[in-house]
Design a protein around this motif. Structure first.
Motif, short mmCIF file in Angstrom:
data_model
loop_
_atom_site.label_atom_id
_atom_site.label_comp_id
_atom_site.label_asym_id
_atom_site.label_seq_id
_atom_site.Cartn_x
_atom_site.Cartn_y
_atom_site.Cartn_z
N GLU A 46 1.66 -11.42 9.46
CA GLU A 46 1.91 -10.63 10.66
C GLU A 46 0.95 -9.45 10.74
OE1 GLU A 46 6.70 -11.26 11.35
OE2 GLU A 46 6.01 -9.69 9.99
N LEU A 47 0.68 -8.83 9.59
CA LEU A 47 -0.24 -7.70 9.56
C LEU A 47 -1.66 -8.13 9.91
CD1 LEU A 47 1.04 -5.83 6.38
CD2 LEU A 47 1.12 -4.99 8.72
N THR A 48 -2.05 -9.29 9.43
CA THR A 48 -3.38 -9.80 9.74
C THR A 48 -3.53 -10.08 11.22
OG1 THR A 48 -3.48 -10.80 7.54
CG2 THR A 48 -5.09 -11.56 9.14
N SER A 49 -2.51 -10.68 11.82
CA SER A 49 -2.58 -10.94 13.26
C SER A 49 -2.55 -9.64 14.06
CB SER A 49 -1.44 -11.87 13.69
OG SER A 49 -0.20 -11.24 13.53
N LYS A 50 -1.78 -8.66 13.59
CA LYS A 50 -1.73 -7.35 14.26
C LYS A 50 -3.10 -6.66 14.17
CE LYS A 50 0.62 -4.03 16.20
NZ LYS A 50 1.13 -4.18 17.55
N LEU A 51 -3.78 -6.82 13.03
CA LEU A 51 -5.10 -6.23 12.86
C LEU A 51 -6.10 -6.83 13.84
CD1 LEU A 51 -6.86 -4.30 11.20
CD2 LEU A 51 -7.27 -6.18 9.62
N LYS A 52 -6.06 -8.15 13.99
CA LYS A 52 -6.96 -8.81 14.94
C LYS A 52 -6.67 -8.34 16.37
CE LYS A 52 -7.71 -13.01 12.28
NZ LYS A 52 -7.51 -14.46 12.22
N GLU A 53 -5.40 -8.21 16.70
CA GLU A 53 -4.99 -7.76 18.03
C GLU A 53 -5.49 -6.34 18.31
OE1 GLU A 53 -0.79 -6.27 19.86
OE2 GLU A 53 -0.75 -8.16 18.75
N LEU A 54 -5.35 -5.46 17.32
CA LEU A 54 -5.78 -4.08 17.50
C LEU A 54 -7.30 -3.97 17.62
CD1 LEU A 54 -3.39 -2.25 15.01
CD2 LEU A 54 -3.45 -1.97 17.49
N MET A 108 -4.62 -1.62 7.82
CA MET A 108 -5.48 -1.96 6.68
C MET A 108 -4.95 -1.35 5.38
SD MET A 108 -9.22 -1.74 8.45
CE MET A 108 -10.13 -2.36 7.06
N THR A 109 -4.41 -0.14 5.46
CA THR A 109 -3.85 0.51 4.27
C THR A 109 -2.64 -0.26 3.76
OG1 THR A 109 -4.60 2.66 5.04
CG2 THR A 109 -2.85 2.65 3.40
N VAL A 110 -1.76 -0.65 4.65
CA VAL A 110 -0.56 -1.40 4.24
C VAL A 110 -0.96 -2.77 3.67
CG1 VAL A 110 1.57 -2.46 5.07
CG2 VAL A 110 0.96 -0.17 5.82
N LEU A 111 -1.97 -3.41 4.27
CA LEU A 111 -2.43 -4.69 3.74
C LEU A 111 -2.95 -4.54 2.32
CD1 LEU A 111 -4.28 -6.49 6.68
CD2 LEU A 111 -2.45 -7.41 5.27
N LYS A 154 -6.66 4.76 14.49
CA LYS A 154 -5.72 5.18 13.45
C LYS A 154 -4.71 4.07 13.14
CE LYS A 154 -6.21 10.06 14.36
NZ LYS A 154 -5.60 11.31 14.82
N ASP A 155 -4.30 3.33 14.16
CA ASP A 155 -3.39 2.20 13.93
C ASP A 155 -4.07 1.13 13.08
OD1 ASP A 155 -1.30 3.34 15.30
OD2 ASP A 155 -1.70 2.27 17.18
N ILE A 156 -5.36 0.88 13.34
CA ILE A 156 -6.11 -0.09 12.54
C ILE A 156 -6.16 0.37 11.09
CG2 ILE A 156 -8.43 -1.03 12.13
CD1 ILE A 156 -8.77 -1.12 15.20
N MET A 176 2.31 3.58 16.32
CA MET A 176 2.94 2.69 15.38
C MET A 176 3.13 3.43 14.06
SD MET A 176 1.66 -1.00 14.10
CE MET A 176 2.08 -1.63 15.68
N LYS A 177 4.30 3.31 13.49
CA LYS A 177 4.62 4.02 12.28
C LYS A 177 4.37 3.14 11.06
CE LYS A 177 8.01 7.10 14.25
NZ LYS A 177 9.31 7.72 14.09
N ALA A 178 4.07 3.76 9.94
CA ALA A 178 3.80 3.03 8.71
C ALA A 178 5.07 2.32 8.21
CB ALA A 178 3.27 3.97 7.65
N SER A 179 6.23 2.88 8.48
CA SER A 179 7.48 2.26 8.04
C SER A 179 7.70 0.92 8.74
CB SER A 179 8.66 3.19 8.28
OG SER A 179 8.77 3.48 9.66
N GLU A 180 7.25 0.83 9.99
CA GLU A 180 7.35 -0.44 10.72
C GLU A 180 6.41 -1.47 10.11
OE1 GLU A 180 6.34 0.43 14.74
OE2 GLU A 180 8.03 1.76 15.06
N LEU A 181 5.25 -1.02 9.69
CA LEU A 181 4.25 -1.93 9.14
C LEU A 181 4.64 -2.47 7.77
CD1 LEU A 181 1.01 -0.02 10.14
CD2 LEU A 181 1.95 -2.07 11.20
N THR A 182 5.33 -1.66 6.97
CA THR A 182 5.69 -2.11 5.63
C THR A 182 6.73 -3.23 5.68
OG1 THR A 182 7.31 -0.32 5.47
CG2 THR A 182 5.15 0.06 4.49
#
Length: 63
Positions: free
Chosen positions: A13-21, A54-57, A48-50, A1-7
């Motif tokens: 959505e990021l919080t739910s993605k974090l729980k999923e990861l 977390m960094t983007v959050l 690393k994805d987690i 997963m790329k950081a550009s996708e996360l931004t």
């Protein structure tokens, strides 16, 4: 997963993605413990994805 996708994602959505990861990492660790994991590198990649999520959050909350 790329950081550009996360931004492009919202904080919810990021919080739910974090729980999923995190749940995926738990499952990978269990599989590794009982020797059913085909690719042990997947654990490092998930960590690393987690960290990326977390960094983007943190960046979004600082804005």
């Amino acid at each position: 997963m790329k950081a550009s996708e996360l931004t492009k994602m919202t904080e919810a959505e990021l919080t739910s993605k974090l729980k999923e990861l995190k749940s995926e990492l738990l499952n990978l660790r269990f599989q590794n413990a009982i020797n059913q994991l085909d690719n042990p590198h997947k654990i490092d990649q998930t960590k690393k994805d987690i960290a990326r999520v977390m960094t983007v959050l943190r960046q979004k909350s600082a804005e």
